[in-house]
Motif scaffolding. Structure first.
Motif, short mmCIF file in Angstrom:
data_model
loop_
_atom_site.label_atom_id
_atom_site.label_comp_id
_atom_site.label_asym_id
_atom_site.label_seq_id
_atom_site.Cartn_x
_atom_site.Cartn_y
_atom_site.Cartn_z
N GLU A 112 0.84 -1.21 0.00
CA GLU A 112 0.00 0.00 0.00
C GLU A 112 0.86 1.25 0.00
O GLU A 112 0.59 2.21 -0.74
N VAL A 113 1.89 1.26 0.82
CA VAL A 113 2.80 2.40 0.87
C VAL A 113 3.47 2.59 -0.48
O VAL A 113 3.55 3.70 -1.01
N ALA A 114 3.93 1.50 -1.08
CA ALA A 114 4.60 1.57 -2.38
C ALA A 114 3.66 2.08 -3.46
O ALA A 114 4.06 2.85 -4.34
N ALA A 115 2.39 1.66 -3.40
CA ALA A 115 1.41 2.09 -4.41
C ALA A 115 1.21 3.60 -4.35
O ALA A 115 1.13 4.27 -5.39
N TYR A 116 1.12 4.15 -3.16
CA TYR A 116 0.97 5.61 -3.04
C TYR A 116 2.24 6.34 -3.44
O TYR A 116 2.18 7.45 -4.00
N ALA A 117 3.37 5.74 -3.17
CA ALA A 117 4.63 6.35 -3.60
C ALA A 117 4.69 6.43 -5.13
O ALA A 117 5.13 7.43 -5.70
N GLU A 118 4.20 5.40 -5.80
CA GLU A 118 4.16 5.42 -7.26
C GLU A 118 3.16 6.45 -7.76
O GLU A 118 3.38 7.10 -8.80
N LEU A 119 2.07 6.63 -7.01
CA LEU A 119 1.10 7.65 -7.39
C LEU A 119 1.71 9.04 -7.31
O LEU A 119 1.45 9.91 -8.15
N VAL A 120 2.55 9.25 -6.30
CA VAL A 120 3.26 10.53 -6.19
C VAL A 120 4.17 10.74 -7.39
O VAL A 120 4.24 11.85 -7.96
N LEU A 121 4.86 9.70 -7.81
CA LEU A 121 5.72 9.81 -9.00
C LEU A 121 4.90 10.15 -10.23
O LEU A 121 5.32 10.95 -11.08
N ASP A 122 3.73 9.54 -10.35
CA ASP A 122 2.83 9.88 -11.47
C ASP A 122 2.43 11.36 -11.40
O ASP A 122 2.44 12.06 -12.42
N LEU A 123 2.08 11.80 -10.22
CA LEU A 123 1.61 13.17 -10.04
C LEU A 123 2.66 14.19 -10.44
O LEU A 123 2.36 15.18 -11.10
N VAL A 124 3.91 13.95 -10.05
CA VAL A 124 4.96 14.94 -10.33
C VAL A 124 5.59 14.76 -11.71
O VAL A 124 6.43 15.55 -12.13
N GLY A 125 5.20 13.69 -12.42
CA GLY A 125 5.72 13.48 -13.77
C GLY A 125 7.01 12.73 -13.84
O GLY A 125 7.76 12.85 -14.82
N LEU A 126 7.28 11.91 -12.83
CA LEU A 126 8.52 11.13 -12.84
C LEU A 126 8.24 9.62 -12.83
O LEU A 126 9.12 8.82 -12.48
N SER A 127 7.05 9.23 -13.20
CA SER A 127 6.72 7.80 -13.19
C SER A 127 7.52 7.09 -14.26
O SER A 127 7.90 7.66 -15.29
N GLN A 128 7.78 5.81 -14.00
CA GLN A 128 8.56 4.99 -14.93
C GLN A 128 7.64 3.95 -15.57
O GLN A 128 6.62 3.59 -14.99
N PRO A 129 8.00 3.48 -16.76
CA PRO A 129 7.23 2.39 -17.36
C PRO A 129 7.18 1.20 -16.40
O PRO A 129 8.14 0.92 -15.68
#
Length: 203
Positions: free
Chosen positions: A182-199
């Motif tokens: 759950e913590v990791a999923a929200y961390a990935e959501l933060v990356l999506d939000l700021v535009g740094l998400s990875q494939p």
């Protein structure tokens, strides 16, 4: 006759008494849902006297603000250290989010429960202290986003900060112990939000 509080004229003694009251208040906060603590309980826990309390802080609000600032500072030191050691911006942002979200678990959740649940009330009560109540936690993220040369870095940091702190407070309010996924999923959501998400395949 010399005042019994004359010893507080010494800056070292004053600082020592200040820390004793703050430590007592932090201990009490771990067992309650609000930062609105009784002065008498804090004084008793610290093993001091009312007169010394008011000489050091001036008022209950003075102590409340000092306690919240100290709790924020302690958390910020840990977060800052972890983010600094994380490396590239993607890992630094992920580390920042995980560090704050993980505070909703175990002993950490009990320690910050009152602060998390009263965060907006505190900002309303002490609007002049926003810089010491929020910026220390938000700055490591904002700095990372600026380093990544992202447009609107400050705005993105604000949005991510609110997402993370709101989710942290909700988990604490619900007595929910988030697992690592759950913590990791929200961390990935933060990356999506700021535009740094990875494939997905590169995570």
């Amino acid at each position: 006759m010399a005042s019994p509080l004359r010893y507080l004229d010494d800056p070292v003694a004053l600082a020592r008494e200040r820390q004793a009251f703050i430590a007592a208040a932090l201990d009490l906060l771990a067992a309650t849902d609000t930062v609105d603590l009784q002065v008498s309980r804090i004084v008793a826990r610290a093993g001091r006297h009312n007169a010394a309390f008011y000489r050091v802080f001036g008022s209950k609000d003075g102590l409340t603000l000092a306690v919240v600032e100290e709790a924020t500072r302690r958390t910020a030191v840990v977060v800052e250290r972890r983010v600094a050691a994380a490396g590239p911006p993607v890992e630094a942002v992920r580390t920042w989010a995980v560090a704050l979200l993980s505070l909703a678990r175990g002993e950490a959740a009990r320690a910050i429960r009152a602060l998390a649940l009263d965060r907006y009330r505190l900002l309303h009560r002490f609007p002049q202290a926003e810089a010491t109540l929020t910026l220390p936690l938000r700055q490591p993220l904002a700095r990372t986003l600026r380093r990544a040369e992202l447009p609107r870095a400050e705005l993105l940091a604000d949005a991510a900060f609110e997402l993370v702190l709101s989710r942290q407070a909700a988990w604490i309010a619900l007595d929910h112990q988030p697992d690592a996924d759950e913590v990791a999923a929200y961390a990935e959501l933060v990356l999506d939000l700021v535009g740094l998400s990875q494939p997905a395949g590169s995570r």
